[in-house]
Design an enzyme around this catalytic site. Sequence first.
Site, PDB file in Angstrom:
ATOM      1  N   THR A  52       3.708  23.376  53.800  1.00  0.00           N
ATOM      2  CA  THR A  52       3.660  22.913  52.415  1.00  0.00           C
ATOM      3  C   THR A  52       3.377  21.410  52.422  1.00  0.00           C
ATOM      4  OG1 THR A  52       5.246  24.564  51.697  1.00  0.00           O
ATOM      5  CG2 THR A  52       5.241  22.499  50.454  1.00  0.00           C
ATOM      6  N   ARG A  57       5.851  36.683  44.830  1.00  0.00           N
ATOM      7  CA  ARG A  57       6.983  35.803  45.191  1.00  0.00           C
ATOM      8  C   ARG A  57       6.625  34.340  44.876  1.00  0.00           C
ATOM      9  NH1 ARG A  57       7.728  31.150  48.719  1.00  0.00           N
ATOM     10  NH2 ARG A  57       9.943  31.020  49.167  1.00  0.00           N
ATOM     11  N   VAL A  58       7.541  33.652  44.235  1.00  0.00           N
ATOM     12  CA  VAL A  58       7.357  32.234  43.939  1.00  0.00           C
ATOM     13  C   VAL A  58       8.489  31.470  44.613  1.00  0.00           C
ATOM     14  CG1 VAL A  58       7.361  30.496  42.110  1.00  0.00           C
ATOM     15  CG2 VAL A  58       6.146  32.649  41.770  1.00  0.00           C
ATOM     16  N   GLY A  59       8.150  30.363  45.257  1.00  0.00           N
ATOM     17  CA  GLY A  59       9.164  29.583  45.973  1.00  0.00           C
ATOM     18  C   GLY A  59       9.689  28.411  45.163  1.00  0.00           C
ATOM     19  N   THR A 103      10.359  20.737  51.664  1.00  0.00           N
ATOM     20  CA  THR A 103       9.658  21.814  52.341  1.00  0.00           C
ATOM     21  C   THR A 103      10.697  22.637  53.089  1.00  0.00           C
ATOM     22  OG1 THR A 103       7.956  22.375  53.950  1.00  0.00           O
ATOM     23  CG2 THR A 103       9.157  20.316  54.321  1.00  0.00           C
ATOM     24  N   GLY A 104      10.373  23.893  53.323  1.00  0.00           N
ATOM     25  CA  GLY A 104      11.305  24.741  54.066  1.00  0.00           C
ATOM     26  C   GLY A 104      11.729  25.956  53.278  1.00  0.00           C
ATOM     27  N   GLY A 147      12.522  28.178  50.838  1.00  0.00           N
ATOM     28  CA  GLY A 147      12.449  28.037  49.397  1.00  0.00           C
ATOM     29  C   GLY A 147      13.593  28.691  48.650  1.00  0.00           C
TER      30      GLY A 147
HETATM   31  N1  ASP Z   1       9.197  25.805  50.496  1.00  0.00           N
HETATM   32  C1  ASP Z   1       8.020  26.635  50.606  1.00  0.00           C
HETATM   33  C2  ASP Z   1       8.270  27.935  49.887  1.00  0.00           C
HETATM   34  O1  ASP Z   1       9.359  28.472  50.017  1.00  0.00           O
HETATM   35  C3  ASP Z   1       7.618  26.939  52.005  1.00  0.00           C
HETATM   36  C4  ASP Z   1       7.571  25.765  52.957  1.00  0.00           C
HETATM   37  O2  ASP Z   1       7.803  24.635  52.566  1.00  0.00           O
HETATM   38  O3  ASP Z   1       7.279  25.982  54.135  1.00  0.00           O
HETATM   39  O4  ASP Z   1       7.377  28.439  49.250  1.00  0.00           O
END
Ligand code: ASP
Length: 333
Positions: free
Chosen positions: A192, A220-222, A243-244, A246
Amino acid sequence: MDGGPRWDLRSVSTEVIHVRMLIHAGAGNLSRDSDLGRLEPQMLEGLRHALRTGHDILRVGGSSLDAVTEAVACLEDNPLYNAGRGSVLTREGRVEMDAAIMDGRGPRAGAVACVGTIRNPVRAARSVMEHSPHVLLVGTGAEAFARDHGCTLVSPHHFVTPEMYAYWSSLAPSEDPRLEVSAGGTASKRGTVGAVALDQQGNVAVATSTGGLTRKMPGRVGDSPIPGAGTYACNRSVAVSFTGSGEHLMRSVAGHRLAALVEQRGLSLAEAVTVLLGELTAAGADVGLIALSPQGGWCIDFNTTAMLRGVVDAAGTITSAMFIDGPVRRQAG
Ligand code: ASP
């Protein structure tokens, strides 16, 4: 159109504010000899290009909103990152992207989710903020709105790179969607992207853009397009992009939680990041964040082995890193 910001929370000052911008392109647990680790030089160059683009805007008195929009658009156009072209694919092999932008004045917010034909989702998010009475538009409605407001639409094929298609094809389908999102580990996981900026007028802004999770369930929405979760900015407290994991970031309303720790509990930005990352780590989340205060304090932190990250200071000096042992980690100014 909502008529723009209604108030500016900073008092008028003759003090020169040193422009600054932070950027990230995802966090994950990976090693230098992984597929992604070997792309470190190219990925850092992409970050530096985006930072230069944002800094050029800030340097001549442009807005933090323009800086984060253009920096994130650069990263969306670069196929190395999980945003725009190069996004990861859903279980059904499609690209579904999410993006959000926030202006610390107000604050104001705009976002799009689950879009598959908008070349730069960050521009569409900004149009939602500036030209609609709403905050979040999804799917075909968001795409029609974006087209009507001058955003470039492209074929869904534009977003699917050979590398991400090969990665998607290599993963075994699973019946359990909870397994699917982590299938394949992070060896080829792309990140991301996000940017936070502070302009000469003392306003902070943030933008985050993502293709989400590999093999995610369609629809799916993060956290990224959810104001207050993966993306948040307010001139009273902080601009932050995450990021990470979600789902963890949404459940903890991470962006607003960080702002509340600063604004309501009176913690410094570094202290607030330590508290929040502790909570997220205890909950089992793999996460990273970039955060910037209207006073120019900043913090980058993550609980993974790597996070693509960079900072540009007022003089235009850029520092960037990917792995945990690199610079610009756990610093606060
Ligand atoms: N946070 C993002 C999501 O869950 C994914 C990511 O940052 O790697 O969509």
